[in-house]
Design an enzyme around this catalytic site. Structure first.
Site, PDB file in Angstrom:
ATOM      1  N   ILE A  68       0.851  -1.190   0.000  1.00  0.00           N
ATOM      2  CA  ILE A  68       0.000   0.000   0.000  1.00  0.00           C
ATOM      3  C   ILE A  68       0.895   1.252   0.000  1.00  0.00           C
ATOM      4  O   ILE A  68       1.012   1.954   0.998  1.00  0.00           O
ATOM      5  CB  ILE A  68      -0.957   0.032   1.220  1.00  0.00           C
ATOM      6  N   PRO A  69       1.560   1.520  -1.130  1.00  0.00           N
ATOM      7  CA  PRO A  69       2.366   2.747  -1.197  1.00  0.00           C
ATOM      8  C   PRO A  69       1.455   3.968  -1.203  1.00  0.00           C
ATOM      9  O   PRO A  69       0.310   3.902  -1.649  1.00  0.00           O
ATOM     10  CB  PRO A  69       3.124   2.602  -2.514  1.00  0.00           C
ATOM     11  N   HIS A  70       1.965   5.063  -0.684  1.00  0.00           N
ATOM     12  CA  HIS A  70       1.141   6.261  -0.641  1.00  0.00           C
ATOM     13  C   HIS A  70       1.996   7.512  -0.724  1.00  0.00           C
ATOM     14  O   HIS A  70       3.157   7.523  -0.362  1.00  0.00           O
ATOM     15  CB  HIS A  70       0.250   6.290   0.595  1.00  0.00           C
ATOM     16  N   GLY A  71       1.358   8.557  -1.253  1.00  0.00           N
ATOM     17  CA  GLY A  71       2.033   9.833  -1.398  1.00  0.00           C
ATOM     18  C   GLY A  71       1.019  10.964  -1.405  1.00  0.00           C
ATOM     19  O   GLY A  71      -0.191  10.734  -1.406  1.00  0.00           O
TER      20      GLY A  71
END
Length: 157
Positions: A68-71
């Site tokens: 769950i990458p996030h930015g």
């Protein structure tokens, strides 16, 4: 979990024919794919910088083949949830050391996005502990099938 979630823009791709590659190359490829097709107004380099800064803190490899990458992006006013299934699993430095082939991206507004980010992240992580949800995401073979699995989760159904 019955907490109300914010409205999101949903993007799904059930078959990304990535070549086996590094996590960083995979992130670049997925962000480029998503922005070119649906979100051209988002600054790609700034978004990638935000994502890479977050990845440097600790892995977003959740386990069981999920990440769950996030930015954050100043170009986003409504959060984006993008679900990708990879043709080739990637080493993500996941908590369980398993390769990742299902990625759920979160992109939230840069301004006041922290609360939204935490709500979405905790809700998705909670749902990814459910074996039926994980199996349904892994089984989905089309963009539409992915949407049918993820939409009820994002609507708290």
């Amino acid at each position: 979990m019955t907490e109300e979630l914010p409205a999101v823009q949903l993007y799904t791709r059930a078959s990304i024919s990535n070549n086996p590659q590094s996590k960083e190359d995979c992130l670049r490829e997925l962000v480029n794919e998503m922005l070119q097709t649906d979100f051209p107004e988002i600054n790609e380099e700034k978004l990638l910088q935000s994502i890479f800064e977050r990845e440097a803190l600790s892995t977003t490899g959740f386990g069981d083949g999920f990440a769950i990458p996030h930015g954050k992006s100043a170009d986003v006013s409504t959060p984006i949830v993008a679900v990708f299934k990879l043709a080739h699993a990637v080493d993500w430095d996941a908590m369980d050391d398993e390769l990742v082939d299902c990625i759920i991206f979160l992109i939230v507004p840069e301004t006041k996005g922290e609360e939204v980010h935490l709500k979405l992240l905790s809700h998705l992580a909670y749902n990814l502990m459910d074996e039926e949800v994980k199996a349904a995401l892994k089984k989905a073979q089309s963009d539409e099938a992915l949407k049918k699995v993820i939409e009820p989760i994002l609507k708290n159904e």
